[in-house]
Motif scaffolding. Structure first.
Motif, mmCIF file in Angstrom:
data_model
loop_
_atom_site.group_PDB
_atom_site.id
_atom_site.type_symbol
_atom_site.label_atom_id
_atom_site.label_comp_id
_atom_site.label_asym_id
_atom_site.label_seq_id
_atom_site.Cartn_x
_atom_site.Cartn_y
_atom_site.Cartn_z
ATOM 1 N N GLU B 95 7.946 -6.723 -1.551
ATOM 2 C CA GLU B 95 7.378 -6.808 -2.897
ATOM 3 C C GLU B 95 6.057 -7.557 -2.838
ATOM 4 O O GLU B 95 5.859 -8.402 -1.969
ATOM 5 C CB GLU B 95 8.368 -7.594 -3.779
ATOM 6 N N ASN B 118 13.020 -1.544 -7.485
ATOM 7 C CA ASN B 118 12.823 -0.332 -8.276
ATOM 8 C C ASN B 118 11.346 0.100 -8.241
ATOM 9 O O ASN B 118 10.445 -0.732 -8.189
ATOM 10 C CB ASN B 118 13.251 -0.610 -9.721
ATOM 11 N N GLU B 119 11.131 1.425 -8.317
ATOM 12 C CA GLU B 119 9.778 1.975 -8.208
ATOM 13 C C GLU B 119 8.819 1.373 -9.231
ATOM 14 O O GLU B 119 7.655 1.096 -8.918
ATOM 15 C CB GLU B 119 9.788 3.492 -8.394
ATOM 16 N N ARG B 120 9.304 1.228 -10.443
ATOM 17 C CA ARG B 120 8.419 0.785 -11.530
ATOM 18 C C ARG B 120 8.428 -0.724 -11.691
ATOM 19 O O ARG B 120 7.391 -1.353 -11.845
ATOM 20 C CB ARG B 120 8.870 1.419 -12.859
ATOM 21 N N THR B 121 9.623 -1.314 -11.649
ATOM 22 C CA THR B 121 9.765 -2.724 -12.043
ATOM 23 C C THR B 121 9.969 -3.649 -10.849
ATOM 24 O O THR B 121 9.969 -4.873 -11.017
ATOM 25 C CB THR B 121 10.962 -2.877 -12.998
ATOM 26 N N GLY B 122 10.161 -3.080 -9.669
ATOM 27 C CA GLY B 122 10.359 -3.918 -8.494
ATOM 28 C C GLY B 122 11.690 -4.642 -8.552
ATOM 29 O O GLY B 122 12.663 -4.137 -9.110
ATOM 30 N N LEU B 123 11.716 -5.828 -7.984
ATOM 31 C CA LEU B 123 12.920 -6.653 -7.986
ATOM 32 C C LEU B 123 12.899 -7.571 -9.206
ATOM 33 O O LEU B 123 11.846 -8.080 -9.588
ATOM 34 C CB LEU B 123 13.000 -7.485 -6.705
ATOM 35 N N SER B 145 -0.881 0.776 -4.576
ATOM 36 C CA SER B 145 0.531 0.501 -4.289
ATOM 37 C C SER B 145 1.115 1.699 -3.544
ATOM 38 O O SER B 145 0.838 2.846 -3.887
ATOM 39 C CB SER B 145 1.312 0.246 -5.572
ATOM 40 N N TYR B 146 1.910 1.382 -2.523
ATOM 41 C CA TYR B 146 2.575 2.432 -1.758
ATOM 42 C C TYR B 146 3.768 2.950 -2.542
ATOM 43 O O TYR B 146 4.430 2.199 -3.268
ATOM 44 C CB TYR B 146 3.064 1.877 -0.414
ATOM 45 N N ASN B 147 4.048 4.218 -2.370
ATOM 46 C CA ASN B 147 5.326 4.742 -2.845
ATOM 47 C C ASN B 147 6.448 3.907 -2.209
ATOM 48 O O ASN B 147 6.334 3.455 -1.071
ATOM 49 C CB ASN B 147 5.435 6.213 -2.432
ATOM 50 N N THR B 150 7.623 5.106 1.111
ATOM 51 C CA THR B 150 6.568 4.923 2.106
ATOM 52 C C THR B 150 6.531 3.474 2.578
ATOM 53 O O THR B 150 6.487 3.199 3.784
ATOM 54 C CB THR B 150 5.215 5.319 1.495
#
Lengths: 166, 166
Positions: B95, B118-123, B145-147, B150
């Motif tokens: 992160e 999570n892709e949008r909200t992270g941890l 930001s990387y996928n 990825t």
């Protein structure tokens, strides 16, 4: 209270000089893979992506990289490789072959063209014959082969690890 | 004639001992990302993938990894992290945060749980508060930001580079 506070999408690193890594993709089956590769290349600070064949980027996947990358499209790969060789790029394929270097040990030259093969068929023999080196990523378990965009991400990571400032 | 002859899907490397890296995924938005992460984990020789939330693997993407990985599903992440901590795993998030280590310099402990947000909200903050370390991958360009799959592939690569034999 956590020591770790979100800093998502923080400003990117600055490169001391433009990256000389060029990413070259053989004709791909999947525009999704091609677009994922483009997004990773953009994040890594690359400026040139050469796509062969009819593949087109999906901007929902490639994001801003579709605009910031200088994207060159060509019908076939071999003439592209010959031109890059003439321009002083070391031609490095990403493939499992009889004489591949382990990516863990491979020392990249700064001026490199990383050549990515088709998902199913990889690089053609004619393309392989033009390469200076081939690198492969160790595999320890099933399904015994990385997705092409996953493998490309790992190779981009290794190059950037060796040239963090460009 | 090329020096490089295809050896696609060559037999994988043997590990001297089972990997102690466990991959832990927070509830994800995309089963495609989760499934791509699973395929990469399988190729890297991991044996455990912990998925939180309703996410399910797409076997067309995860391939054999859907069968060879021991996949554990949990509703929420925090109890999983506490159990892994009690089991002696170092909890390492992936992160961008205020105190993230650069993945290029980070020295993994062998017994590590790599925690993916999570892709949008992270941890979540509650999850971040449970972590021992957070690592982030340098970004040099757009889209900044990387996928998630990825970035996970790059982190798996770095761990395996440090522990090529398990």
């Amino acid at each position: 209270m956590s020591d770790f506070v979100h800093e998502r999408h923080k400003p990117p690193r600055q490169l001391d000089r433009p990256r000389e890594l060029v990413l070259v993709c053989a004709p791909m089956r999947s525009n999704v893979n091609l677009s994922r590769i483009a997004r990773a290349a953009g994040c890594c600070g690359l400026t040139r992506l050469i796509c062969c064949g009819p593949g087109r980027l999906d901007r929902k996947i490639a994001r801003d990289a579709a605009d910031t990358l200088e994207i060159e499209s060509h019908r076939t790969l071999e003439p592209v490789l010959k031109k890059l060789r003439d321009d002083g790029f070391r031609l490095v394929g990403l493939e499992q072959t009889s004489h591949s270097h382990d990516l863990h040990q491979y020392k990249f030259e700064r001026r490199t063209a990383l050549v990515i093969g088709n998902e199913r068929t990889g690089l053609t023999d004619d393309s392989l014959a033009l390469l200076d080196d081939v690198v492969e990523i160790p595999v320890w378990g099933l399904p015994y082969s990385y997705n092409v965009a996953t493998a490309t991400a790992m190779a981009l990571y290794e190059y950037c690890r060796q040239f963090p400032a460009g």
